[in-house]
Design a protein around this motif. Structure first.
Motif, short mmCIF file in Angstrom:
data_model
loop_
_atom_site.label_atom_id
_atom_site.label_comp_id
_atom_site.label_asym_id
_atom_site.label_seq_id
_atom_site.Cartn_x
_atom_site.Cartn_y
_atom_site.Cartn_z
N UNK A 26 0.82 -1.21 0.00
CA UNK A 26 0.00 0.00 0.00
C UNK A 26 0.86 1.26 0.00
N UNK A 27 1.88 1.29 0.83
CA UNK A 27 2.77 2.46 0.87
C UNK A 27 3.53 2.63 -0.44
N UNK A 28 3.98 1.54 -1.02
CA UNK A 28 4.69 1.61 -2.31
C UNK A 28 3.76 2.11 -3.41
N UNK A 29 2.55 1.57 -3.48
CA UNK A 29 1.58 2.00 -4.49
C UNK A 29 1.22 3.47 -4.31
N UNK A 30 1.05 3.88 -3.06
CA UNK A 30 0.70 5.27 -2.77
C UNK A 30 1.82 6.21 -3.18
N UNK A 31 3.05 5.88 -2.81
CA UNK A 31 4.20 6.72 -3.18
C UNK A 31 4.33 6.81 -4.70
N UNK A 32 4.17 5.69 -5.37
CA UNK A 32 4.29 5.69 -6.84
C UNK A 32 3.20 6.56 -7.47
N UNK A 33 1.97 6.47 -6.95
CA UNK A 33 0.87 7.28 -7.49
C UNK A 33 1.12 8.76 -7.23
N UNK A 34 1.61 9.09 -6.03
CA UNK A 34 1.91 10.49 -5.71
C UNK A 34 2.98 11.02 -6.64
N UNK A 35 4.05 10.27 -6.81
CA UNK A 35 5.15 10.71 -7.68
C UNK A 35 4.71 10.87 -9.13
N UNK A 36 3.70 10.09 -9.52
CA UNK A 36 3.16 10.18 -10.89
C UNK A 36 2.14 11.30 -11.01
N UNK A 37 1.80 11.94 -9.89
CA UNK A 37 0.92 13.09 -9.93
C UNK A 37 -0.55 12.81 -9.78
N UNK A 38 -0.91 11.67 -9.16
CA UNK A 38 -2.34 11.40 -9.16
C UNK A 38 -2.97 10.88 -7.91
N UNK A 39 -4.08 11.48 -7.58
CA UNK A 39 -5.11 10.89 -6.77
C UNK A 39 -4.99 10.84 -5.28
N UNK A 40 -4.12 11.60 -4.66
CA UNK A 40 -4.06 11.43 -3.22
C UNK A 40 -3.96 12.73 -2.44
N UNK A 41 -3.69 13.83 -3.08
CA UNK A 41 -3.59 15.10 -2.38
C UNK A 41 -2.16 15.53 -2.11
N UNK A 42 -1.31 14.60 -1.72
CA UNK A 42 0.10 14.93 -1.57
C UNK A 42 0.68 15.17 -2.96
N UNK A 43 1.60 16.12 -3.08
CA UNK A 43 2.28 16.33 -4.36
C UNK A 43 3.70 15.79 -4.31
N UNK A 44 4.21 15.54 -3.08
CA UNK A 44 5.50 14.89 -2.89
C UNK A 44 5.27 13.75 -1.90
N UNK A 45 5.86 12.62 -2.17
CA UNK A 45 5.68 11.49 -1.27
C UNK A 45 6.27 11.82 0.10
N UNK A 46 5.49 11.63 1.16
CA UNK A 46 5.98 11.98 2.50
C UNK A 46 6.90 10.93 3.12
N UNK A 47 7.05 9.80 2.47
CA UNK A 47 7.90 8.73 3.00
C UNK A 47 7.09 7.64 3.68
N UNK A 48 7.71 6.52 3.82
CA UNK A 48 7.05 5.31 4.32
C UNK A 48 6.47 5.48 5.72
#
Length: 189
Positions: free
Chosen positions: A30-52
């Protein structure tokens, strides 16, 4: 098996489920998928991955919030996507008929399998089973694939916010969608 050793003809196993707890492997996915989606610019609100560590605290806390339900999508058993169903708090009786689909995303490496559609339908089904009349969502104008998905699932675009979010140093518009989940009921009264 292909000549290069790959199993190109083996179909991927897809699953979507409501989550009530996460073991270490699921949290990792889940954390890996979330970080990857954030880095790709989509769907979570964060614009930079906050870290594991921050993501792990976020998801552990999320599971304790009564008005939020976490759904995940799995590709070959590994979590690669997620979405949240957000219900109004008990004191919001005026909007008790509506729920919201939030933070829906699929990791870039897992796209193209139909998980976003499966995830949206599962959230919709759960909201309908809980008796909600309406499901709302919003999305950045730049998320073209998500917009096309929601339109294909009969969500109605009802409004646009001209100053929805700031991403990459620029302000982007946001689109608001709604879908009626039940015929009859309080909306027809």
């Amino acid at each position: 098996m292909q000549a290069d050793g790959s199993n190109a003809s083996v179909p991927s196993r897809l699953a979507v489920e409501r989550v009530t707890g996460l073991d270490d492997d699921d949290m990792q996915g889940l954390c890996e998928a979330t970080s990857a989606a954030i880095l790709d610019g989509g769907g979570f609100g964060w614009v930079k991955s906050p870290g594991r560590q921050v993501l792990e605290r976020y998801f552990r806390g999320l599971l304790m919030v009564p008005e939020r339900t976490l759904f995940v999508g799995r590709l070959d058993g590994i979590i690669v996507s997620a979405a949240q169903l957000v219900r109004p708090p008990r004191n919001n009786e005026a909007q008790a008929m509506s729920a919201t689909l939030m933070h829906s995303y699929v990791a870039p490496y897992a796209r193209g399998h139909g998980l976003a559609r499966m995830l949206t339908r599962e959230v919709e089904s759960c909201a309908r089973a809980m008796g909600y009349q309406v499901l709302n969502l919003d999305v950045r104008e730049t998320q073209v694939a998500a917009i096309a998905l929601y339109r294909s699932l009969d969500f109605t675009h009802w409004g646009t916010h001209p100053h929805y979010a700031r991403v990459g140093g620029r302000v982007v518009r946001g689109l608001f969608f709604t879908k009626r989940l039940q015929s009859g009921g309080i909306l027809d009264a």
